[in-house]
Design a protein around this motif. Structure first.
Motif, PDB file in Angstrom:
ATOM      1  N   GLU A  24       0.830  -1.210   0.000  1.00 27.67           N
ATOM      2  CA  GLU A  24       0.000   0.000   0.000  1.00 27.67           C
ATOM      3  C   GLU A  24       0.863   1.259   0.000  1.00 27.67           C
ATOM      4  OE1 GLU A  24      -3.317  -0.484  -0.152  1.00 27.67           O
ATOM      5  OE2 GLU A  24      -2.747  -2.609  -0.169  1.00 27.67           O
ATOM      6  N   ALA A  25       2.063   1.142   0.512  1.00 27.24           N
ATOM      7  CA  ALA A  25       2.921   2.327   0.649  1.00 27.24           C
ATOM      8  C   ALA A  25       3.784   2.582  -0.578  1.00 27.24           C
ATOM      9  CB  ALA A  25       3.833   2.158   1.869  1.00 27.24           C
ATOM     10  N   CYS A  26       3.865   1.604  -1.472  1.00 24.80           N
ATOM     11  CA  CYS A  26       4.806   1.715  -2.598  1.00 24.80           C
ATOM     12  C   CYS A  26       4.105   2.276  -3.835  1.00 24.80           C
ATOM     13  CB  CYS A  26       5.407   0.346  -2.910  1.00 24.80           C
ATOM     14  SG  CYS A  26       6.512   0.394  -4.333  1.00 24.80           S
ATOM     15  N   HIS A  27       4.654   3.350  -4.372  1.00 23.53           N
ATOM     16  CA  HIS A  27       4.024   3.996  -5.526  1.00 23.53           C
ATOM     17  C   HIS A  27       4.024   3.097  -6.759  1.00 23.53           C
ATOM     18  CE1 HIS A  27       8.163   5.073  -4.775  1.00 23.53           C
ATOM     19  NE2 HIS A  27       8.370   5.280  -6.050  1.00 23.53           N
ATOM     20  N   PHE A  28       4.993   2.196  -6.856  1.00 20.34           N
ATOM     21  CA  PHE A  28       5.008   1.328  -8.032  1.00 20.34           C
ATOM     22  C   PHE A  28       3.914   0.261  -7.939  1.00 20.34           C
ATOM     23  CE2 PHE A  28       9.394   3.012  -8.022  1.00 20.34           C
ATOM     24  CZ  PHE A  28       9.339   3.626  -9.259  1.00 20.34           C
ATOM     25  N   THR A  50       5.309  -5.841  -5.305  1.00 17.77           N
ATOM     26  CA  THR A  50       5.206  -5.878  -3.845  1.00 17.77           C
ATOM     27  C   THR A  50       6.603  -5.670  -3.249  1.00 17.77           C
ATOM     28  OG1 THR A  50       3.412  -7.439  -4.009  1.00 17.77           O
ATOM     29  CG2 THR A  50       4.548  -7.353  -1.894  1.00 17.77           C
ATOM     30  N   PRO A  51       6.777  -4.675  -2.384  1.00 19.88           N
ATOM     31  CA  PRO A  51       8.135  -4.380  -1.895  1.00 19.88           C
ATOM     32  C   PRO A  51       8.882  -5.585  -1.344  1.00 19.88           C
ATOM     33  CG  PRO A  51       6.684  -2.593  -1.349  1.00 19.88           C
ATOM     34  CD  PRO A  51       5.808  -3.655  -1.950  1.00 19.88           C
ATOM     35  N   THR A  52       8.247  -6.358  -0.475  1.00 16.65           N
ATOM     36  CA  THR A  52       8.999  -7.459   0.144  1.00 16.65           C
ATOM     37  C   THR A  52       9.450  -8.492  -0.891  1.00 16.65           C
ATOM     38  OG1 THR A  52       8.982  -9.063   1.937  1.00 16.65           O
ATOM     39  CG2 THR A  52       6.920  -8.798   0.746  1.00 16.65           C
ATOM     40  N   ARG A  53       8.701  -8.610  -1.989  1.00 20.75           N
ATOM     41  CA  ARG A  53       9.088  -9.552  -3.043  1.00 20.75           C
ATOM     42  C   ARG A  53      10.402  -9.145  -3.711  1.00 20.75           C
ATOM     43  NH1 ARG A  53       8.136 -10.318  -8.597  1.00 20.75           N
ATOM     44  NH2 ARG A  53       8.152 -12.520  -9.151  1.00 20.75           N
ATOM     45  N   LYS A  54      10.702  -7.854  -3.679  1.00 22.27           N
ATOM     46  CA  LYS A  54      11.942  -7.388  -4.308  1.00 22.27           C
ATOM     47  C   LYS A  54      13.175  -7.979  -3.607  1.00 22.27           C
ATOM     48  CE  LYS A  54       9.490  -3.355  -5.923  1.00 22.27           C
ATOM     49  NZ  LYS A  54       9.067  -1.975  -5.702  1.00 22.27           N
ATOM     50  N   LEU A  55      12.958  -8.479  -2.382  1.00 18.45           N
ATOM     51  CA  LEU A  55      14.084  -9.076  -1.633  1.00 18.45           C
ATOM     52  C   LEU A  55      14.102 -10.604  -1.732  1.00 18.45           C
ATOM     53  CD1 LEU A  55      14.073  -6.908   1.637  1.00 18.45           C
ATOM     54  CD2 LEU A  55      14.984  -6.389  -0.618  1.00 18.45           C
ATOM     55  N   ASP A  81      14.276  -0.383 -11.959  1.00 13.92           N
ATOM     56  CA  ASP A  81      13.181   0.412 -12.537  1.00 13.92           C
ATOM     57  C   ASP A  81      12.067   0.644 -11.520  1.00 13.92           C
ATOM     58  OD1 ASP A  81      14.666  -1.050 -14.440  1.00 13.92           O
ATOM     59  OD2 ASP A  81      13.088  -0.884 -15.936  1.00 13.92           O
ATOM     60  N   ALA A  82      11.826  -0.366 -10.682  1.00  9.52           N
ATOM     61  CA  ALA A  82      10.617  -0.362  -9.860  1.00  9.52           C
ATOM     62  C   ALA A  82      10.902  -0.158  -8.379  1.00  9.52           C
ATOM     63  CB  ALA A  82       9.852  -1.672 -10.057  1.00  9.52           C
ATOM     64  N   CYS A  83      12.047   0.418  -8.064  1.00  7.34           N
ATOM     65  CA  CYS A  83      12.317   0.810  -6.676  1.00  7.34           C
ATOM     66  C   CYS A  83      13.219   2.031  -6.685  1.00  7.34           C
ATOM     67  CB  CYS A  83      12.966  -0.312  -5.872  1.00  7.34           C
ATOM     68  SG  CYS A  83      13.238   0.203  -4.152  1.00  7.34           S
ATOM     69  N   THR A  84      12.739   3.084  -6.076  1.00  3.07           N
ATOM     70  CA  THR A  84      13.546   4.302  -5.966  1.00  3.07           C
ATOM     71  C   THR A  84      14.255   4.358  -4.613  1.00  3.07           C
ATOM     72  OG1 THR A  84      11.482   5.379  -5.332  1.00  3.07           O
ATOM     73  CG2 THR A  84      12.234   5.732  -7.586  1.00  3.07           C
ATOM     74  N   GLU A  85      14.228   3.238  -3.905  1.00  8.38           N
ATOM     75  CA  GLU A  85      14.850   3.175  -2.574  1.00  8.38           C
ATOM     76  C   GLU A  85      14.334   4.324  -1.704  1.00  8.38           C
ATOM     77  OE1 GLU A  85      19.096   2.760  -2.934  1.00  8.38           O
ATOM     78  OE2 GLU A  85      18.918   1.062  -4.296  1.00  8.38           O
ATOM     79  N   CYS A  86      13.041   4.609  -1.867  1.00  2.00           N
ATOM     80  CA  CYS A  86      12.467   5.780  -1.196  1.00  2.00           C
ATOM     81  C   CYS A  86      12.253   5.542   0.298  1.00  2.00           C
ATOM     82  CB  CYS A  86      11.153   6.173  -1.866  1.00  2.00           C
ATOM     83  SG  CYS A  86       9.766   5.089  -1.464  1.00  2.00           S
ATOM     84  N   GLY A  87      12.087   4.272   0.684  1.00  2.00           N
ATOM     85  CA  GLY A  87      11.943   3.958   2.112  1.00  2.00           C
ATOM     86  C   GLY A  87      10.532   4.119   2.650  1.00  2.00           C
ATOM     87  N   ARG A  88       9.567   4.436   1.795  1.00  2.00           N
ATOM     88  CA  ARG A  88       8.201   4.650   2.305  1.00  2.00           C
ATOM     89  C   ARG A  88       7.604   3.336   2.854  1.00  2.00           C
ATOM     90  NH1 ARG A  88       2.729   5.789   0.807  1.00  2.00           N
ATOM     91  NH2 ARG A  88       2.090   7.736   1.796  1.00  2.00           N
ATOM     92  N   CYS A  89       7.970   2.232   2.220  1.00  2.00           N
ATOM     93  CA  CYS A  89       7.443   0.944   2.666  1.00  2.00           C
ATOM     94  C   CYS A  89       7.861   0.654   4.112  1.00  2.00           C
ATOM     95  CB  CYS A  89       7.906  -0.176   1.737  1.00  2.00           C
ATOM     96  SG  CYS A  89       9.654  -0.115   1.339  1.00  2.00           S
ATOM     97  N   ASN A  98      13.851  -2.874   6.556  1.00  2.00           N
ATOM     98  CA  ASN A  98      14.473  -1.847   5.714  1.00  2.00           C
ATOM     99  C   ASN A  98      14.614  -2.398   4.291  1.00  2.00           C
ATOM    100  OD1 ASN A  98      16.016   0.107   4.506  1.00  2.00           O
ATOM    101  ND2 ASN A  98      17.479   0.301   6.191  1.00  2.00           N
ATOM    102  N   ILE A  99      13.546  -2.259   3.542  1.00  2.00           N
ATOM    103  CA  ILE A  99      13.534  -2.831   2.196  1.00  2.00           C
ATOM    104  C   ILE A  99      14.492  -2.087   1.277  1.00  2.00           C
ATOM    105  CG2 ILE A  99      12.059  -3.106   0.135  1.00  2.00           C
ATOM    106  CD1 ILE A  99       9.861  -3.993   2.148  1.00  2.00           C
ATOM    107  N   ALA A 100      14.576  -0.774   1.431  1.00  2.00           N
ATOM    108  CA  ALA A 100      15.467   0.002   0.556  1.00  2.00           C
ATOM    109  C   ALA A 100      16.906  -0.481   0.669  1.00  2.00           C
ATOM    110  CB  ALA A 100      15.371   1.486   0.887  1.00  2.00           C
ATOM    111  N   ARG A 101      17.314  -0.813   1.876  1.00  2.00           N
ATOM    112  CA  ARG A 101      18.697  -1.292   2.027  1.00  2.00           C
ATOM    113  C   ARG A 101      18.883  -2.624   1.310  1.00  2.00           C
ATOM    114  NH1 ARG A 101      22.365  -4.443   6.100  1.00  2.00           N
ATOM    115  NH2 ARG A 101      24.182  -4.227   4.772  1.00  2.00           N
TER     116      ARG A 101
HETATM  117  S1  SF4 Z   1      11.684   1.686  -1.115  1.00  2.00           S
HETATM  118 FE1  SF4 Z   1      11.224   0.714  -3.075  1.00  2.00          FE
HETATM  119  S2  SF4 Z   1       9.791  -0.898  -2.565  1.00  2.00           S
HETATM  120 FE2  SF4 Z   1       9.803   0.535  -0.824  1.00  2.00          FE
HETATM  121  S3  SF4 Z   1       8.118   1.995  -1.254  1.00  2.00           S
HETATM  122 FE3  SF4 Z   1      10.006   2.873  -2.072  1.00  2.00          FE
HETATM  123  S4  SF4 Z   1      10.015   2.232  -4.236  1.00  2.00           S
HETATM  124 FE4  SF4 Z   1       8.564   0.902  -3.168  1.00  2.00          FE
END
Ligand code: SF4
Ligand code: SF4
Length: 447
Positions: free
Chosen positions: A62-66, A76-81, A120-128, A137-140
């Motif tokens: 819900e928190a991830c703009h992508f 899904t953010p956690t799937r990126k890991l 492409d699909a993560c800006t390491e924004c940390g919102r998740c 810490n998904i961005a890390r």
């Molecule tokens: S850090 Fe990545 S996965 Fe998490 S909300 Fe931002 S773009 Fe989405």
């Protein structure tokens, strides 16, 4: 302000970056073993806990703009890991020999598939991470994945090309000391005082290729503010580039080298403060990751331009001329400044000093939505449609405020806003914080 024609020329030029990349020729086995080696090496206790703690609640989606803009479960953010998690479970976790029995090994095809997910699909924004009940810490983790893919020769060609240029020639988009000097001379011709290559200074101003090529007004504005405040400052030709394509591409050696160049320069001139330009990723690269060679913390302060200007306003040292009270402003918090860096109150203090009507977005500050263009995604050609979808969330958020100006303090965000505005015919003014402040400096002799 720059006109759209110049911006489009820039966009066209950077669309060819990938053609300059020189990917290493590696076998599938070499790619896999290099990627896994990085994953193993980078899985420290904190990352291991993050990889094991996910309860699959889905809040991060819900928190991830992508994810939000596509509703595609692959984002899904956690799937990126997942790849990192599988390697950890099979090789470094407490019950690895048992977990190996029911955890599938990763393949080169997996690595290739994950390139899109972590670049492409993560800006390491940390919102998740702000909403994750487990504080993961998904961005890390995504950054570690970028390092693994870079080492495996699987970074996107655009980022690989610029990283190779910065590592090899020390320039970014062909901009080095000579090009910076040309810009400085052009600004001096406009009457702006720029102390260039001073051997000693209290403050070292860092610039960036984007300001040299596109946003020269931002560099000019920061110079004018520093001059107005009577700061003893300099801009150094051998340590001016804030952009760190090591961090963006995943090349750890380049990240360290690019940071070290700034650190060495600041130490050489005895700077007490380093002011970063309006550039999101450059700020954490130096402020949080910068260290002395022996690992000690930096002996000087690192401030974002918006942080510096806001502090001067808050202290009363910087007072602005009354502005147009009919102006309506909102502010876009760059993720790396607000969420990762806590730079929240300072830019707002500066905007309020402009004198117009300041309207917060909802949500705002550390929960503000990412613009979708950070962490190098802006340069990845194929990511444009996805980036635009993510940007639509941002655009709607800004539109809901009814403000006629959105203030930004990151050149990368500014690029993405301009791309969105250009494609959507979006009429809202996109303005740099330092430029707005400089426009309302009291008239004095310093320029
Ligand atoms: S850090 Fe990545 S996965 Fe998490 S909300 Fe931002 S773009 Fe989405
Ligand atoms: S919010 Fe945290 S615990 Fe929940 S699915 Fe995402 S990473 Fe896992």
């Amino acid at each position: 302000m720059i006109d759209m024609a110049v911006f489009k020329q820039f966009q066209d030029a950077i669309s060819h970056l990938g053609e300059m990349a020189q990917p290493e020729k590696l076998s599938d086995q070499e790619r896999l073993s290099r990627a896994k080696a990085v994953m193993r090496q980078k899985t420290d206790r904190a990352l291991a806990m993050d990889l094991e703690a996910c309860v699959n609640c889905g809040y991060c989606s819900e928190a991830c703009h992508f994810y939000q803009s596509t509703q595609d479960p692959k984002y899904t953010p956690t799937r990126k890991l997942d790849l990192l998690r599988r390697v950890h479970m099979r090789e470094t976790s407490a019950f690895a020999p048992i977990r190996r029995l029911f955890t599938r090994d990763i393949t080169v095809d997996d690595l290739q598939e994950w390139q899109e997910l972590v670049y492409d699909a993560c800006t390491e924004c940390g919102r998740c991470s702000m909403v994750c009940p487990m504080g993961i810490n998904i961005a890390r983790g995504v950054n570690v994945m970028r390092e693994a893919l870079y080492e495996a020769g699987l970074a996107p060609l655009e980022l690989m090309a610029v990283a190779q240029e910065q590592a090899g020639r020390g320039t970014v988009f062909g901009v080095g000391p000579a090009e910076l000097l040309q810009t400085v001379e052009a600004l001096r011709a406009q009457g702006i005082v720029i102390p260039f290559d001073a051997p000693r200074a209290d403050v070292m101003l860092v610039s960036t290729v984007i300001d040299v090529l596109l946003y020269q007004d931002a560099l000019a504005a920061t110079a004018r503010i520093l001059n107005h405040l009577g700061v003893n400052w300099t801009l150094r030709s051998t340590g001016f580039e804030a952009a760190n394509f090591g961090l963006l591409s995943g090349s750890e050696s380049l990240q360290k080298a690019a940071t070290k160049r700034l650190v060495d320069e600041a130490l050489a001139i005895g700077a007490k403060t380093v002011i970063m330009p309006e550039c999101g990723h450059a700020y954490p690269a130096l402020r949080w990751d910068g260290r002395l060679d022996n690992g000690d913390p930096l002996p000087f302060e690192v401030l974002a331009a918006s942080e510096f200007v806001g502090r001067e306003v808050q202290s009363g040292r910087l007072q602005l001329q009354p502005g147009d009270a009919s102006q309506t402003y909102t502010y876009h918090d760059a993720c790396k400044l607000a969420r990762h860096g806590g730079v929240i109150d300072e830019p707002r203090a500066a905007i309020r000093a402009l004198g117009g009507d300041f309207r917060e977005t909802a949500p705002t500050a550390e929960l503000n939505w990412c613009c979708g263009g950070g962490a190098g995604t802006f340069l990845i050609n194929r990511a444009a449609p996805l980036r635009h979808k993510a940007w639509e969330i941002k655009r709607e958020q800004i539109d809901a405020t009814g403000a006629n100006t959105v203030v930004v303090s990151c050149a990368s965000c500014r690029l993405n806003f301009m791309a969105g505005a250009e494609s959507d015919q979006w009429p809202t003014r996109i303005a740099s914080l330092v430029e707005l402040v400089a426009e309302q400096l009291p008239t004095d002799k310093a320029h």
